[in-house]
Design a protein around this motif. Structure first.
Motif, PDB file in Angstrom:
ATOM      1  N   LEU A  40      48.203  53.784  32.215  1.00  0.00           N
ATOM      2  CA  LEU A  40      47.243  54.910  31.925  1.00  0.00           C
ATOM      3  C   LEU A  40      45.947  54.434  31.141  1.00  0.00           C
ATOM      4  N   ILE A  41      46.054  53.221  30.366  1.00  0.00           N
ATOM      5  CA  ILE A  41      44.429  52.746  29.503  1.00  0.00           C
ATOM      6  C   ILE A  41      43.881  52.405  30.948  1.00  0.00           C
ATOM      7  N   LEU A  42      44.353  51.515  31.590  1.00  0.00           N
ATOM      8  CA  LEU A  42      43.289  50.130  32.735  1.00  0.00           C
ATOM      9  C   LEU A  42      42.748  51.761  33.830  1.00  0.00           C
ATOM     10  N   ALA A  43      43.461  52.810  34.199  1.00  0.00           N
ATOM     11  CA  ALA A  43      42.688  53.359  34.390  1.00  0.00           C
ATOM     12  C   ALA A  43      41.846  54.549  33.807  1.00  0.00           C
ATOM     13  N   VAL A  44      41.507  55.013  32.881  1.00  0.00           N
ATOM     14  CA  VAL A  44      40.504  55.445  31.886  1.00  0.00           C
ATOM     15  C   VAL A  44      39.341  54.615  32.051  1.00  0.00           C
ATOM     16  N   TYR A  45      39.708  53.709  31.793  1.00  0.00           N
ATOM     17  CA  TYR A  45      38.568  52.011  32.070  1.00  0.00           C
ATOM     18  C   TYR A  45      38.372  52.395  33.488  1.00  0.00           C
ATOM     19  N   PHE A  46      38.924  52.508  34.450  1.00  0.00           N
ATOM     20  CA  PHE A  46      37.829  51.977  35.522  1.00  0.00           C
ATOM     21  C   PHE A  46      37.322  53.834  36.091  1.00  0.00           C
ATOM     22  N   ILE A  47      37.855  55.081  35.211  1.00  0.00           N
ATOM     23  CA  ILE A  47      37.212  56.073  35.562  1.00  0.00           C
ATOM     24  C   ILE A  47      35.696  56.363  34.149  1.00  0.00           C
ATOM     25  N   LEU A  48      36.034  55.477  33.040  1.00  0.00           N
ATOM     26  CA  LEU A  48      34.471  55.474  32.070  1.00  0.00           C
ATOM     27  C   LEU A  48      33.827  54.280  32.837  1.00  0.00           C
ATOM     28  N   ILE A  84      37.477  43.729  31.091  1.00  0.00           N
ATOM     29  CA  ILE A  84      36.387  43.877  31.483  1.00  0.00           C
ATOM     30  C   ILE A  84      36.120  43.433  32.860  1.00  0.00           C
ATOM     31  N   MET A  85      37.543  43.606  33.784  1.00  0.00           N
ATOM     32  CA  MET A  85      38.031  43.249  35.003  1.00  0.00           C
ATOM     33  C   MET A  85      37.531  45.052  36.138  1.00  0.00           C
ATOM     34  N   LEU A  86      38.932  45.946  35.358  1.00  0.00           N
ATOM     35  CA  LEU A  86      38.380  47.269  35.255  1.00  0.00           C
ATOM     36  C   LEU A  86      37.011  48.015  35.240  1.00  0.00           C
ATOM     37  N   GLY A 118      27.994  47.306  51.081  1.00  0.00           N
ATOM     38  CA  GLY A 118      27.827  45.894  51.180  1.00  0.00           C
ATOM     39  C   GLY A 118      29.202  45.604  49.736  1.00  0.00           C
ATOM     40  N   VAL A 119      29.054  46.118  48.384  1.00  0.00           N
ATOM     41  CA  VAL A 119      30.145  46.108  47.119  1.00  0.00           C
ATOM     42  C   VAL A 119      31.459  46.224  47.550  1.00  0.00           C
ATOM     43  N   ILE A 120      32.254  46.784  49.004  1.00  0.00           N
ATOM     44  CA  ILE A 120      33.128  46.637  49.406  1.00  0.00           C
ATOM     45  C   ILE A 120      33.925  45.869  49.109  1.00  0.00           C
ATOM     46  N   PRO A 121      33.875  44.105  49.370  1.00  0.00           N
ATOM     47  CA  PRO A 121      34.483  43.296  49.816  1.00  0.00           C
ATOM     48  C   PRO A 121      34.568  43.022  48.820  1.00  0.00           C
ATOM     49  N   SER A 122      33.734  42.880  47.583  1.00  0.00           N
ATOM     50  CA  SER A 122      33.797  42.930  45.939  1.00  0.00           C
ATOM     51  C   SER A 122      34.705  43.110  45.319  1.00  0.00           C
ATOM     52  N   ILE A 123      34.666  44.488  45.758  1.00  0.00           N
ATOM     53  CA  ILE A 123      35.746  45.127  44.408  1.00  0.00           C
ATOM     54  C   ILE A 123      36.969  45.323  44.780  1.00  0.00           C
ATOM     55  N   ILE A 124      37.676  45.142  46.487  1.00  0.00           N
ATOM     56  CA  ILE A 124      38.446  44.838  46.598  1.00  0.00           C
ATOM     57  C   ILE A 124      38.838  43.435  46.377  1.00  0.00           C
ATOM     58  N   THR A 125      38.225  42.116  46.240  1.00  0.00           N
ATOM     59  CA  THR A 125      38.614  41.064  45.870  1.00  0.00           C
ATOM     60  C   THR A 125      38.890  41.029  44.503  1.00  0.00           C
ATOM     61  N   MET A 126      38.045  41.987  43.327  1.00  0.00           N
ATOM     62  CA  MET A 126      38.784  41.863  41.912  1.00  0.00           C
ATOM     63  C   MET A 126      39.457  42.582  41.652  1.00  0.00           C
ATOM     64  N   ALA A 127      40.094  43.722  42.271  1.00  0.00           N
ATOM     65  CA  ALA A 127      41.104  44.333  42.000  1.00  0.00           C
ATOM     66  C   ALA A 127      42.557  43.909  42.570  1.00  0.00           C
ATOM     67  N   ILE A 128      42.370  42.916  43.803  1.00  0.00           N
ATOM     68  CA  ILE A 128      43.809  42.033  44.244  1.00  0.00           C
ATOM     69  C   ILE A 128      43.670  40.865  42.373  1.00  0.00           C
ATOM     70  N   ALA A 129      42.260  40.394  41.837  1.00  0.00           N
ATOM     71  CA  ALA A 129      42.564  39.723  41.179  1.00  0.00           C
ATOM     72  C   ALA A 129      43.801  40.179  39.587  1.00  0.00           C
ATOM     73  N   THR A 130      42.538  41.066  39.638  1.00  0.00           N
ATOM     74  CA  THR A 130      43.351  41.903  38.809  1.00  0.00           C
ATOM     75  C   THR A 130      44.645  42.447  38.317  1.00  0.00           C
ATOM     76  N   ILE A 131      44.523  42.395  39.566  1.00  0.00           N
ATOM     77  CA  ILE A 131      46.264  42.695  39.918  1.00  0.00           C
ATOM     78  C   ILE A 131      47.237  40.999  39.948  1.00  0.00           C
ATOM     79  N   ILE A 132      46.701  40.309  40.392  1.00  0.00           N
ATOM     80  CA  ILE A 132      47.619  39.032  39.928  1.00  0.00           C
ATOM     81  C   ILE A 132      47.658  38.653  38.115  1.00  0.00           C
ATOM     82  N   LEU A 133      46.372  39.120  37.540  1.00  0.00           N
ATOM     83  CA  LEU A 133      46.454  39.004  36.270  1.00  0.00           C
ATOM     84  C   LEU A 133      47.486  39.938  35.608  1.00  0.00           C
ATOM     85  N   ILE A 134      47.414  40.622  35.658  1.00  0.00           N
ATOM     86  CA  ILE A 134      48.618  41.509  35.498  1.00  0.00           C
ATOM     87  C   ILE A 134      49.890  40.861  35.389  1.00  0.00           C
TER      88      ILE A 134
END
Length: 149
Positions: A40-48, A84-86, A118-134
């Protein structure tokens, strides 16, 4: 700049009113998984991140969120990296996408739609990296814990 000044006043108010401690005790006493609260906190950070600049988000939210995260048993350094990732994912996504508009201002001959695509691949990569770090927080905490010992 006005957001940072306002956030400074908010930080002083929160310190005097002890709201972060109260909120930490209330949320920490809930009978839910710490990972649900983290989600929930990370969802708020994403929206903010979609609407505000990163430094402003951190200055506004960290006095409230950091004590809660540490009470839930998460490492503060690890949370900082995840946060920071979110925020970075948020500043690349519409409706505002502040970083995309900055790129658009620098590269005048490329349309904003093309930059968003053009930033869609970057968003996907950062989302996968964030999930791996979690899932594997040791990736972030290994070296600091190694140096501590």
């Amino acid at each position: 700049m006005s957001i940072l000044i306002g956030a400074g006043f908010l930080g002083k108010f929160l310190a005097l009113s002890r709201i972060p401690m109260y909120l930490t005790n209330v949320v920490g006493g809930l009978d839910v998984s710490p990972y649900l609260i983290l989600a929930l906190i990370l969802a708020v950070y994403f929206i903010l991140g979609m609407f505000l600049e990163g430094i402003a988000i951190m200055v506004l939210t960290l006095p409230i969120v950091y004590p809660l995260i540490t009470q839930l048993g998460f490492d503060g350094l690890w949370f900082g990296i995840i946060m920071i990732m979110l925020i970075n994912i948020g500043v690349l996504t519409p409706p505002l996408g502040l970083s995309v508009y900055i790129i658009s201002g620098v590269v005048k001959d490329v349309s904003i739609e093309k930059i968003f695509k053009g930033v869609i691949p970057s968003i996907i990569t950062m989302a996968i990296a964030t999930i791996i770090l979690i899932i594997f927080p040791e990736i972030v905490t290994f070296l600091p814990n190694f140096v501590k010992d």
